[in-house]
Design a protein around this motif. Structure first.
Motif, mmCIF file in Angstrom:
data_model
loop_
_atom_site.group_PDB
_atom_site.id
_atom_site.type_symbol
_atom_site.label_atom_id
_atom_site.label_comp_id
_atom_site.label_asym_id
_atom_site.label_seq_id
_atom_site.Cartn_x
_atom_site.Cartn_y
_atom_site.Cartn_z
ATOM 1 N N UNK C 55 0.849 -1.194 0.000
ATOM 2 C CA UNK C 55 0.000 0.000 0.000
ATOM 3 C C UNK C 55 0.884 1.244 0.000
ATOM 4 N N UNK C 56 1.862 1.263 0.894
ATOM 5 C CA UNK C 56 2.760 2.419 0.929
ATOM 6 C C UNK C 56 3.468 2.589 -0.416
ATOM 7 N N UNK C 59 1.055 3.771 -3.301
ATOM 8 C CA UNK C 59 0.581 5.139 -3.135
ATOM 9 C C UNK C 59 1.743 6.111 -3.389
ATOM 10 N N UNK C 308 -10.132 9.736 8.331
ATOM 11 C CA UNK C 308 -10.178 8.752 7.261
ATOM 12 C C UNK C 308 -11.554 8.551 6.665
ATOM 13 N N UNK C 361 -3.188 10.882 -5.515
ATOM 14 C CA UNK C 361 -2.335 9.950 -4.765
ATOM 15 C C UNK C 361 -1.490 10.722 -3.758
ATOM 16 N N UNK C 364 -3.676 11.091 -0.953
ATOM 17 C CA UNK C 364 -3.807 9.821 -0.236
ATOM 18 C C UNK C 364 -2.569 9.540 0.589
ATOM 19 N N UNK C 367 -2.835 11.356 3.758
ATOM 20 C CA UNK C 367 -3.763 10.640 4.638
ATOM 21 C C UNK C 367 -3.080 9.439 5.270
ATOM 22 N N UNK C 368 -2.346 8.716 4.438
ATOM 23 C CA UNK C 368 -1.699 7.490 4.893
ATOM 24 C C UNK C 368 -0.670 7.811 5.968
ATOM 25 N N UNK C 371 -2.430 8.784 9.186
ATOM 26 C CA UNK C 371 -3.028 7.661 9.896
ATOM 27 C C UNK C 371 -1.946 6.743 10.464
ATOM 28 N N UNK C 372 -0.835 6.620 9.750
ATOM 29 C CA UNK C 372 0.257 5.795 10.246
ATOM 30 C C UNK C 372 0.825 6.381 11.533
ATOM 31 N N UNK C 375 -1.567 5.989 14.320
ATOM 32 C CA UNK C 375 -1.570 4.600 14.748
ATOM 33 C C UNK C 375 -0.401 4.301 15.672
#
Lengths: 288, 447, 417
Positions: C55-56, C59, C308, C361, C364, C367-368, C371-372, C375
């Motif tokens: 995913x990383x 993106x 998200x 992207x 995104x 966002x990623x 969120x990472x 987390x």
């Protein structure tokens, strides 16, 4: 002293059953006159079990004869259960558990790397402290062992199930509801079911880890009766903290204290004229 | 501080807590009440004769004889309306003065009337189905009739600067013309013109939508949601359960395991829209699982989304299996794999199933991951063998689509609510199953 | 050797004299099979880790061309978002970041007080029988799909805000601040008069209370009148999105906080009660501080859920890429990152490879990354809680070790939302 003797001892031992005892023993080294002349079924020699380096069983040497009921007694934490679970290698489940010395079944060292644990456990059945039937039907519980050992014929299986349940004295009570969930049985029935399940693979040795400690007095009596009926057919090794129980069911008794085997002999002798002071102190209730 | 004050503060704190719970519950009720109230309207409603006619024409449903009789009755009741319209239209053509006043407005009015009671046979306004039939639902018919009988007139701006509109009877505008009696007739005989009857329409769930959801049901969307959910489960369950077995049965506390756990929790935290973009960039644009959007690509993306949930639920269920079962199996001579397959997995199954069902609820409701990978807003139901190549409708995406991008969002509210209700009932039913299953496990473990 | 083990019955599967030791080949085979099984399992288990890396990677791969062509500056500092302008596209995402931040803050303001209060109520106030009924409410709120929330925001809530927004706001003000003001007045009056002599205490307190009540009433009246006069031009705005997002984040916050509060343990509570503290004092001065890191984790998870979330903001926020005027105006429409990705990809889809495609992207990726980090932060906070709880419990033994661990697992299970 004992530990240094063990430290020198290589892991792999000769395969013959020792006929002479090592001489360098601590004063508590048990004398086992009752079994001196007999063939041993399970033999331990300078056997240690360590949990992460901490010894739980220390330098145990004993010969358990075939076809008899042998009781292992001792206060909690004395290593009696650990020793028992070493015989069918259930301690393998515990991470960080290692052994030293020698433990043999029919003269075969049980801790050689090529050992087939599955074959061992088939020869050495086990009944646990708390009844632990699978959440399956009564029939499937008893048939579990035979099935994994390759028996699939339904008629053959039901013969084995009937025979095992009869031997465990449970057949008359459950024959009409073999397909009920085993968890619906009472505690005493569940424990006898577990015994039947262990018998179904037709073991030579039956290990019982305080099999009656979770049961009420009536069920306990029933299980003790059953042990009595089974003696002679199987080598039964029973761990118990209940001295009366040991006195009632066993022919031989071993007393463990702080990981060491203090005394091992005919039950009558252990309970009437123990040789070791510690045994006497335990039996008369001064500790434990 | 005064003891009494302390006590009052204590009570108030309790009060605030209870208030919070009440607000939360109220939020749930406020959210679900309109959905249930209006959503049932898609299934149970007062259908008009037009609805029955449409069902008969399109799906061959209903008693033909009854319908033929009804058609005849309707023709007689509706004829005066058509006659008045035709007469007025004829006058318009011949009277320039009248044409100047009503020439622009009348065609629209006629269209509205046709949309209420349907056009006379052979005179549809266009080939669109919505122009071939009148109002199929009584609630829509009332709104439609109102827009015919009444007219909105601009009255300048109000105090906030917004245009002010006032409703007045349209008949007043047509006073003195030959059309004037029509408004009264429509208003008086609306029930006879449309003959509403309580209708139960369960086929809403399976019928294809017709003419951009003006008619028909939501079959393809329901089917698509089922495909996507099952596909995600098919993909995620084996992977998730095996990963959980590895974590429980094999893995110790090594660095690799903690890295694995961090990865799983990171995966759980990835926003769902990023899953969608990833699905587009990876499954479709890179490894080309399908030429463009497809059920398969969507299922894979959704499967990845629910993977962490399944891993965790399975792991927890596996850890909850008493060690005694494992010991018993091993002591009977079962190997590790046999123990896992014959004792541990069956015992953990209810717990794993609970996790799977909850994940199914999540997969069914997710929208963002399928927008770029699977969802389209039009199309027929996908056949099972087309799932590898064909995109599909899905409830979640179509709810968004028909409530925002549809050309007449106000006229198909019942479809929107029906879709929302279907999705909510589906998800809640799955969750209820999970709750019941969990209750059963608890009961079994305790006795 | 096994001659003694005669079986009495006719059925026996005992292999007489069977060897316990495997031959060398069988032993090797056994080890090889075990290793192979383990490796297959490991491969499947690592594929979920691989998924994250993929995913990383994918993106980032599609985000790089955008930054390569357009640089970082415009994207992060400009508020002009016109990617569809073919001649001179503009990719200033600042207003979009701002919109995301705004609805997230709004959602947190709605959800955190409500959620923590509800969690305290669940863990310390309500009897077990009531809790059994409240918990499913939380679960249902969590289970409802986001598009349903979005639909509600668009079809039910937005028209309500648009038609009766002012009145609704003023009523909400009274309901919210009325009780709080009453409580504050009580406490202030009591504290300020506590030192006075007994004789004056009651009259003084009454006087202070009357004065403060009048002041509060006047203030509230003015505030609500001001709010009632507001005319909301569009029901889809930052306020709408914030409230609905807040309700959506509520279950996460309630569950995680409640777990943290419960994990604080009975000993702590009993210690406080034994000193004569009331329940409120125990909660405020002992339980909440003890569970603070858990509550912090809950808030982080709530923020993650709000950032998200896609469908609600897409349908409720109004989708205008602008910074509201004035900056705190929650009644103006805004646009968020997630909504931008959905609404612009429809057009960019045909233009795969263009900056219009890659900029999404890039968004995104932002966002990623957020969120990472969130987390990691929540995991770190939870670890600290576990350490803290273990420390508090000290020699608690097996129970102390198992409970925080269970708590951690449940937190993890909520990260997914």
């Amino acid at each position: 002293m004992a530990s240094s003797a063990v430290a020198e001892r290589p892991k792999k031992m000769t395969t013959s059953v020792p006929t002479t005892r090592p001489t360098s023993r601590s004063p508590e080294t048990p004398q086992t006159p009752a079994v001196a002349g007999e063939v041993s079924h399970v033999a331990a020699e300078g056997f240690h079990v360590l949990y992460g380096g901490r010894p739980a069983v220390k330098s145990v040497t004993m010969n358990i004869p075939p076809g008899r009921v042998t009781a292992i007694i001792g206060p909690s934490g004395c290593g009696k259960s650990t020793f028992l679970r070493a015989i069918n290698r259930m301690n393998d489940l515990i991470p960080g558990c290692t052994v030293q010395g020698r433990l043999a079944l029919d003269g075969q060292d049980l801790y050689v790397p090529q050992l087939d644990v599955v074959a061992l456990r088939r020869k050495v059945g086990m009944v646990f402290q708390k009844p632990n039937p699978f959440p399956k039907s009564i029939f499937d519980n008893v048939a579990y062992g035979p099935r994994i050992h390759g028996i699939s014929s339904r008629t053959h299986l039901s013969e084995i199930v009937e025979q095992s349940l009869s031997r465990a004295g449970l057949w008359d009570e459950v024959k009409d509801r073999q397909h009920d969930n085993a968890l619906r049985l009472s505690g005493g029935q569940q424990q006898r079911l577990c015994i039947a399940r262990a018998l179904a693979v037709d073991p030579e040795v039956l290990l019982m880890d305080e099999p009656a400690s979770a049961l009420d007095p009536r069920s306990t009596a029933r299980v003790e009766e059953l042990i009595d009926e089974l003696s002679g057919q199987y080598t039964i090794i029973i761990v118990t903290h209940n001295m009366q129980q040991a006195a009632r069911v066993s022919e031989l008794t071993a007393f463990f204290y702080e990981g060491e085997l203090i005394e091992f002999g005919p039950t009558k002798e252990i309970f009437t004229k123990p040789r070791q002071e510690k045994t006497e102190a335990y039996i008369t209730g001064r500790f434990g | 501080m005064h003891l009494r004050t302390r006590k009052i503060i204590d009570r108030s704190a309790t009060g605030i807590g209870i208030l919070a719970i009440v607000v939360m519950t109220a939020a749930l009720v406020v959210l679900l009440a309109p959905i249930f109230a209006n959503g049932t309207g898609a299934f149970v409603f007062r259908g008009t004769a037009e609805f029955r006619k449409y069902q008969s024409d399109r799906f061959d449903r209903g008693d033909r004889e009854v319908l033929t009789t009804e058609k005849e009755t309707l023709r007689q009741v509706r004829q005066p309306v058509y006659d008045l319209l035709h007469k007025f239209e004829h006058q318009l053509k011949n009277d320039d003065d009248l044409d100047a006043r009503f020439g622009a407005e009348f065609p629209k009015l006629k269209r509205e009337v046709y949309r209420l009671i349907g056009p006379p046979p052979g005179e549809a306004l266009s080939r669109l189905e919505r122009d071939e039939y009148g109002a199929t639902r009584w609630d829509r018919a009332l709104v439609q009739a109102d827009s015919i009988v009444h007219v909105q007139e601009d009255r300048g701006l109000d105090s906030h600067g917004f245009s002010l509109k006032v409703e007045g009877p349209r008949a007043a505008r047509y006073k003195g013309t030959s059309l004037e009696p029509m408004f009264g007739y429509v208003e008086m005989h609306l029930a006879e013109l449309l003959r509403p009857q309580w209708t139960f329409y369960p086929q809403f769930l399976i019928d294809n939508p017709q003419d951009a959801n003006f008619f028909g049901g939501i079959g393809p969307a329901v089917l698509g949601t089922i495909y996507l959910t099952l596909g995600a489960i098919l993909f995620a369950v084996p992977m998730g359960v095996i990963t959980a077995i590895y974590l429980v049965e094999y893995a110790g506390q090594g660095r690799f395991i903690s890295l694995l756990r961090t990865c799983i929790s990171t995966l759980a935290g990835v926003p769902s829209i990023v899953f969608g973009l990833f699905g587009l960039a990876f499954f479709i644009n890179t490894i080309h699982v399908s030429p463009s959007k497809s059920v398969l690509a969507g299922s894979l993306t959704l499967g990845l989304l629910i993977l962490p949930t399944i891993i965790r639920a399975s792991e927890e269920a596996l850890r909850a299996v008493p060690l005694a079962y494992k010991e018993a199996a091993l002591s009977l001579g079962a190997g590790q794999w046999r123990t896992i397959l014959t004792v541990i997995l069956p015992a953990a199954l209810p717990g794993i199933l609970t996790g799977i069902i909850i994940s199914m609820g999540r997969a069914a409701g997710e929208t963002a991951p399928i927008i770029f990978t699977a969802a389209v807003s039009v199309g027929l139901g996908v056949k099972p063998w087309e799932v590898f190549t064909s995109p599909t409708q899905a409830l979640s995406w179509n709810i968004y689509n028909v409530s925002t991008e549809h050309e007449a969002v106000d006229q198909i509210r019942h479809v929107q609510y029906g879709m929302v209700l279907t999705l909510v009932v589906l998800v809640l039913a799955l969750n209820l199953t999970a709750v019941l299953l969990r209750a059963r496990i608890t009961r079994r473990l305790s006795g | 050797m096994t001659a003694f083990g005669q079986t009495s019955g006719k059925i026996s599967i005992r292999r007489q004299g069977g060897s316990l030791v495997l031959g060398q080949r069988a032993d090797r085979l056994r080890h090889a099979v075990a290793l192979l099984g383990r490796l297959i399992l490991l491969a499947i288990a690592s594929s979920s880790a691989l998924a994250v890396l993929f995913i990383f990677y994918f993106i980032i791969r599609d985000a790089i061309p955008f930054f390569h062509d357009n640089g970082l500056r415009e994207f992060f500092t400009s508020t002009h978002w016109y990617p569809s302008n073919a001649a001179a596209p503009e990719f200033g995402a600042l207003a979009i970041f701002y919109g995301t931040g705004m609805v997230t803050v709004g959602a947190i303001v709605v959800a955190v007080p409500l959620g923590v209060a509800a969690a305290v109520c669940l863990s310390d106030v309500l009897p077990f029988s009531v809790r059994q009924w409240v918990k499913p409410t939380v679960e249902i709120l969590a289970a409802i799909p986001s598009v349903v929330y979005g639909f509600f925001a668009l079809v039910v809530f937005a028209p309500l805000l648009q038609d009766k927004g002012g009145q609704a706001l003023s009523v909400a003000t009274w309901l919210l601040f009325g009780p709080l003001a009453a409580l504050a007045i009580l406490v202030v009056a009591d504290v300020s008069c506590g030192r006075l002599r007994e004789r004056f205490r009651n009259p003084a307190r009454a006087a202070v209370m009357i004065l403060l009540t009048l002041a509060a009433l006047a203030g509230l009246w003015k505030l609500s009148a001001a709010l009632a006069a507001i005319h909301i031009s569009s029901g889809t705005n930052a306020l709408n999105a914030s409230i609905i997002l807040g309700v959506m984040a509520l279950p996460t916050i309630v569950s995680v906080s409640e777990d943290a509060l419960t994990a604080a343990g009975r000993e702590l509570r009993e210690g406080s009660y034994a000193l004569g503290a009331t329940r409120a004092e125990t909660i405020l001065s002992v339980i909440i501080p003890a569970a603070s890191s858990g509550i912090m984790a809950a808030v982080i998870l709530g923020i993650m859920r709000a950032i998200g979330e896609t469908m609600v903001v897409l349908m409720a926020s109004g989708n205008a890429a602008q910074i509201p005027q004035p900056w705190y105006n929650f009644l103006s429409p805004v646009r968020t990152m997630t909504a931008t990705i959905v609404s612009d990809m429809g057009e960019a889809d045909q233009t795969t490879g263009s900056s219009r495609y890659h900029v999404l992207f890039a968004m995104a990726l932002c966002l990623l990354v957020v969120s990472f980090l969130a987390n990691l932060a929540s995991e770190w906070v939870v670890r600290r809680t576990v350490a803290k709880i273990s420390a508090v419990r000290g020699t608690g033994g097996g129970d102390a070790a198992s409970r925080p661990q269970g708590f951690m697992r449940r937190v993890w299970s909520w990260i997914g939302g």
